[in-house]
Structure formats: C-alpha cells, structure tokens
Design a protein around this motif. Structure first.
Motif, PDB file in Angstrom:
ATOM      1  N   SER A  15       0.704  13.552 -13.065  1.00  0.00           N
ATOM      2  CA  SER A  15      -0.755  13.451 -13.511  1.00  0.00           C
ATOM      3  C   SER A  15      -1.809  12.654 -12.531  1.00  0.00           C
ATOM      4  N   LEU A  16      -1.150  12.326 -11.274  1.00  0.00           N
ATOM      5  CA  LEU A  16      -2.129  11.558 -10.675  1.00  0.00           C
ATOM      6  C   LEU A  16      -2.164  12.201  -8.950  1.00  0.00           C
ATOM      7  N   LYS A  17      -3.145  11.965  -8.403  1.00  0.00           N
ATOM      8  CA  LYS A  17      -3.427  12.609  -7.102  1.00  0.00           C
ATOM      9  C   LYS A  17      -4.110  11.472  -6.032  1.00  0.00           C
ATOM     10  N   LEU A  18      -3.276  11.089  -5.195  1.00  0.00           N
ATOM     11  CA  LEU A  18      -3.910  10.088  -4.210  1.00  0.00           C
ATOM     12  C   LEU A  18      -4.685  10.676  -3.378  1.00  0.00           C
ATOM     13  N   LEU A  19      -5.887  10.143  -3.306  1.00  0.00           N
ATOM     14  CA  LEU A  19      -7.065  10.613  -2.254  1.00  0.00           C
ATOM     15  C   LEU A  19      -6.784   9.963  -0.918  1.00  0.00           C
ATOM     16  N   ALA A  20      -6.901   8.656  -1.009  1.00  0.00           N
ATOM     17  CA  ALA A  20      -6.580   7.682   0.120  1.00  0.00           C
ATOM     18  C   ALA A  20      -6.139   6.280  -0.311  1.00  0.00           C
ATOM     19  N   ALA A  21      -5.642   5.728   0.771  1.00  0.00           N
ATOM     20  CA  ALA A  21      -4.931   4.356   0.820  1.00  0.00           C
ATOM     21  C   ALA A  21      -5.621   3.804   1.714  1.00  0.00           C
ATOM     22  N   LEU A  22      -6.552   2.768   1.425  1.00  0.00           N
ATOM     23  CA  LEU A  22      -7.245   1.935   2.627  1.00  0.00           C
ATOM     24  C   LEU A  22      -6.988   0.713   2.521  1.00  0.00           C
ATOM     25  N   SER A  23      -7.336  -0.255   3.773  1.00  0.00           N
ATOM     26  CA  SER A  23      -6.833  -1.537   3.915  1.00  0.00           C
ATOM     27  C   SER A  23      -7.886  -2.672   3.780  1.00  0.00           C
ATOM     28  N   ASP A  24      -9.344  -2.363   3.885  1.00  0.00           N
ATOM     29  CA  ASP A  24     -10.333  -3.295   3.941  1.00  0.00           C
ATOM     30  C   ASP A  24     -11.259  -2.837   3.118  1.00  0.00           C
TER      31      ASP A  24
ATOM     32  N   ARG B 193       0.933  -1.326   0.134  1.00  0.00           N
ATOM     33  CA  ARG B 193      -0.050   0.009  -0.097  1.00  0.00           C
ATOM     34  C   ARG B 193       0.788   1.600  -0.256  1.00  0.00           C
ATOM     35  N   ARG B 194       1.846   1.077   0.768  1.00  0.00           N
ATOM     36  CA  ARG B 194       2.795   2.368   0.891  1.00  0.00           C
ATOM     37  C   ARG B 194       3.557   2.602  -0.218  1.00  0.00           C
ATOM     38  N   THR B 195       3.907   1.432  -0.984  1.00  0.00           N
ATOM     39  CA  THR B 195       4.687   1.456  -2.215  1.00  0.00           C
ATOM     40  C   THR B 195       4.009   2.330  -3.209  1.00  0.00           C
ATOM     41  N   LEU B 196       2.804   1.652  -3.315  1.00  0.00           N
ATOM     42  CA  LEU B 196       1.573   2.116  -4.399  1.00  0.00           C
ATOM     43  C   LEU B 196       1.514   3.476  -4.386  1.00  0.00           C
ATOM     44  N   GLY B 197       1.019   3.870  -2.897  1.00  0.00           N
ATOM     45  CA  GLY B 197       1.037   5.353  -2.656  1.00  0.00           C
ATOM     46  C   GLY B 197       1.954   6.170  -2.979  1.00  0.00           C
ATOM     47  N   LEU B 198       3.204   5.811  -2.874  1.00  0.00           N
ATOM     48  CA  LEU B 198       4.516   6.675  -3.039  1.00  0.00           C
ATOM     49  C   LEU B 198       4.628   6.763  -4.725  1.00  0.00           C
ATOM     50  N   ALA B 199       4.478   5.824  -5.314  1.00  0.00           N
ATOM     51  CA  ALA B 199       4.352   5.790  -6.671  1.00  0.00           C
ATOM     52  C   ALA B 199       3.443   6.816  -7.304  1.00  0.00           C
ATOM     53  N   ILE B 200       2.277   6.827  -6.945  1.00  0.00           N
ATOM     54  CA  ILE B 200       0.877   7.687  -7.262  1.00  0.00           C
ATOM     55  C   ILE B 200       1.430   8.989  -7.025  1.00  0.00           C
ATOM     56  N   GLU B 201       2.122   9.265  -5.908  1.00  0.00           N
ATOM     57  CA  GLU B 201       2.217  10.890  -5.412  1.00  0.00           C
ATOM     58  C   GLU B 201       3.373  11.369  -6.098  1.00  0.00           C
ATOM     59  N   LYS B 202       4.290  10.348  -6.577  1.00  0.00           N
ATOM     60  CA  LYS B 202       5.362  11.166  -7.530  1.00  0.00           C
ATOM     61  C   LYS B 202       5.130  11.455  -8.929  1.00  0.00           C
ATOM     62  N   ALA B 203       3.652  10.862  -9.400  1.00  0.00           N
ATOM     63  CA  ALA B 203       3.443  11.131 -10.748  1.00  0.00           C
ATOM     64  C   ALA B 203       2.622  12.337 -10.673  1.00  0.00           C
TER      65      ALA B 203
ATOM     66  N   LEU C  53      -2.585   5.504 -15.905  1.00  0.00           N
ATOM     67  CA  LEU C  53      -2.744   6.382 -16.965  1.00  0.00           C
ATOM     68  C   LEU C  53      -3.439   5.909 -18.159  1.00  0.00           C
ATOM     69  N   ASP C  54      -2.881   4.753 -18.568  1.00  0.00           N
ATOM     70  CA  ASP C  54      -3.569   3.866 -19.708  1.00  0.00           C
ATOM     71  C   ASP C  54      -5.102   3.851 -19.490  1.00  0.00           C
ATOM     72  N   LEU C  55      -5.566   3.218 -18.211  1.00  0.00           N
ATOM     73  CA  LEU C  55      -6.674   3.179 -17.836  1.00  0.00           C
ATOM     74  C   LEU C  55      -7.601   4.471 -18.103  1.00  0.00           C
ATOM     75  N   HIS C  56      -7.224   5.443 -17.437  1.00  0.00           N
ATOM     76  CA  HIS C  56      -7.958   6.694 -17.567  1.00  0.00           C
ATOM     77  C   HIS C  56      -8.069   7.319 -18.832  1.00  0.00           C
ATOM     78  N   ALA C  57      -6.913   6.968 -19.977  1.00  0.00           N
ATOM     79  CA  ALA C  57      -7.100   7.391 -21.143  1.00  0.00           C
ATOM     80  C   ALA C  57      -7.941   6.435 -22.161  1.00  0.00           C
ATOM     81  N   GLY C  58      -8.814   5.289 -21.383  1.00  0.00           N
ATOM     82  CA  GLY C  58      -9.698   4.559 -22.010  1.00  0.00           C
ATOM     83  C   GLY C  58      -9.078   3.191 -22.422  1.00  0.00           C
TER      84      GLY C  58
END
Length: 235
Positions: free
Chosen positions: A34-43, A22-32, A124-129
């Motif tokens: 074009s992306l903004k992490l709103l929340a990282a949840l566990s359940d 979860r932390r790894t994904l969050g950091l990758a998103i925060e560094k991009a 980004l690919d997903l968001h682009a369709g």
C-alpha cells in the motif's frame, strides 16, 4: 484503521540522517504493497529542495538532522503541501520537541524503538486519518493538556480566550478527531460521508488558522474548545 487505497499506493518521503535507519525504513516501506517510497533523504536542505519541486502524501521525518531541525522540514511541508500527512520518527521524547512538532504541522510522533511493522502500520493509520503516537508521547501530550494552562503567561492566556465561532457540527467533529478517531470512524458515527467530514475539517482548520489534525487539537485546546472529559472518553 488501515483503509485500502483505491488509486494506487500511498507515496512516502523519508528524511533520516542515520544511513542504517534510513535504509531500514526504506525497505519496510518498499515491502508494503500500500506504500510507495519516492525518496529517502538525509538532511534539511535536500528535503526542502525536494519538497519545493515535488509533492508527497506522507512525510516521515527525524528531528535531529545534521544541518538543522526536522521541525523546519515539517513547517515547510505543511505550508507548501497542506494535504500531506506528517509523522515524526525520532529518539527524542522531550515535551518541547513533541509540542513544537505538532505546532509545526505533524499529526503523528513515534519513537525509534518501534519495529518496522509498527512504522508501516503507523503510516497507514496516519493516512487513514489517525494520529499515531508512541504511548509515552501520548502521555506527555495529555499531561500538557491537563496541566499546561497553569504555566501560561498573561499574554498567552488572553490570546487563548479569543473566541472561535465553530458550528455545533464542527465542535462535535473536533471532539471526535481530538480523541483519535479517523475520518471514516467520524463519518460512520455521524452518518455522514467522508467527503463531508473532510469539508468540515477544512473549515475547522481555516477558523483555527492551522494545517494539520495535531495542530488543530493543540490550538483548540489552547483556546479552551476541548474538554478533558471528552478526551478521556476514547474507546
């Protein structure tokens, strides 16, 4: 297929029970940018509570959560926020999990062996369709399309035979998105605007009673509206 975002960064919700992942994904998103992490949840519960109160453009969700299945999160998000694009990230390549996720509303399915840059690119690919899938998952889906009809029971076969009245334009667009083209690519090929393509997509979704690209492709194939030779013609 990565298209620039004119109105600000693309919002992302991550649902993943493993703290390190979860932390790894969050950091990758925060560094991009074009992306903004709103929340990282566990359940499941926290994800459903969050989605009840807020909306998001991209949902990245694991399937094996401590209090249930990520498929429940996918289904709820697709129903409450139909404009949200959903991608599974998991260790499971089980065909039933893949197909259940697509039926619930997921448009992408990647395995956790992808590195951080692959995850950002896939979002980004997903968001682009697009419909990003790990190669092994794509093979399973195509295998099910090729051979799945041999094992359906009589009731499912009868339901699949129900006629859906798609226009010629809708059928063409459906074939193109089924082979993985983004909305922008479809628009360029048909000399139409992306907005017009999105309107046709909405009409297709309504006619098939679905909420996502992956679900539309699955349902269209189940009803005999897709041909394998068209799927094989992907660039």
């Amino acid at each position: 297929m990565q298209e620039p975002v004119a109105d600000g960064p693309i919002t992302v919700l991550v649902v993943e029970d493993d703290a390190l992942t979860r932390r790894t994904l969050g950091l990758a998103i925060e560094k991009a940018p074009s992306l903004k992490l709103l929340a990282a949840l566990s359940d499941v519960k926290s994800a459903l509570d969050w989605l009840e109160q807020q909306s998001v453009e991209l949902l990245l969700v694991d399937l094996g959560l401590p209090d249930g299945s990520g498929i429940d999160v996918i289904r709820y998000c697709a129903h409450r926020h139909p404009a949200c694009n959903i991608m599974v990230i998991t260790t499971s390549s089980d065909q039933d999990n893949v197909l259940d996720s697509i039926e619930a509303g997921a448009s992408g399915y990647v395995l956790k062996d992808a590195d951080r840059l692959d995850i950002v690119s896939a979002l980004l690919d997903l968001h682009a369709g697009g419909s990003p899938m790990s190669p092994s998952i794509a093979r399973k889906v195509l295998g099910r399309i090729r051979y799945g009809k041999r094992s359906v029971d009589a009731a499912a076969a009868e339901e699949a035979a129900e006629q859906v009245a798609l226009t010629k334009r809708e059928s063409t667009i459906l074939d193109l998105i089924a082979r993985g083209d983004s909305y922008g690519e479809v628009a360029r090929q048909l000399s139409l605007s992306v907005g017009t393509i999105q309107t046709h997509i909405k009409n297709i979704y309504d006619k098939l009673s679905v909420h996502s690209r992956g679900e539309a492709v699955y349902e269209a194939n189940r009803r005999g509206l897709l041909q394998m030779d068209q799927l094989k013609s992907k660039r």
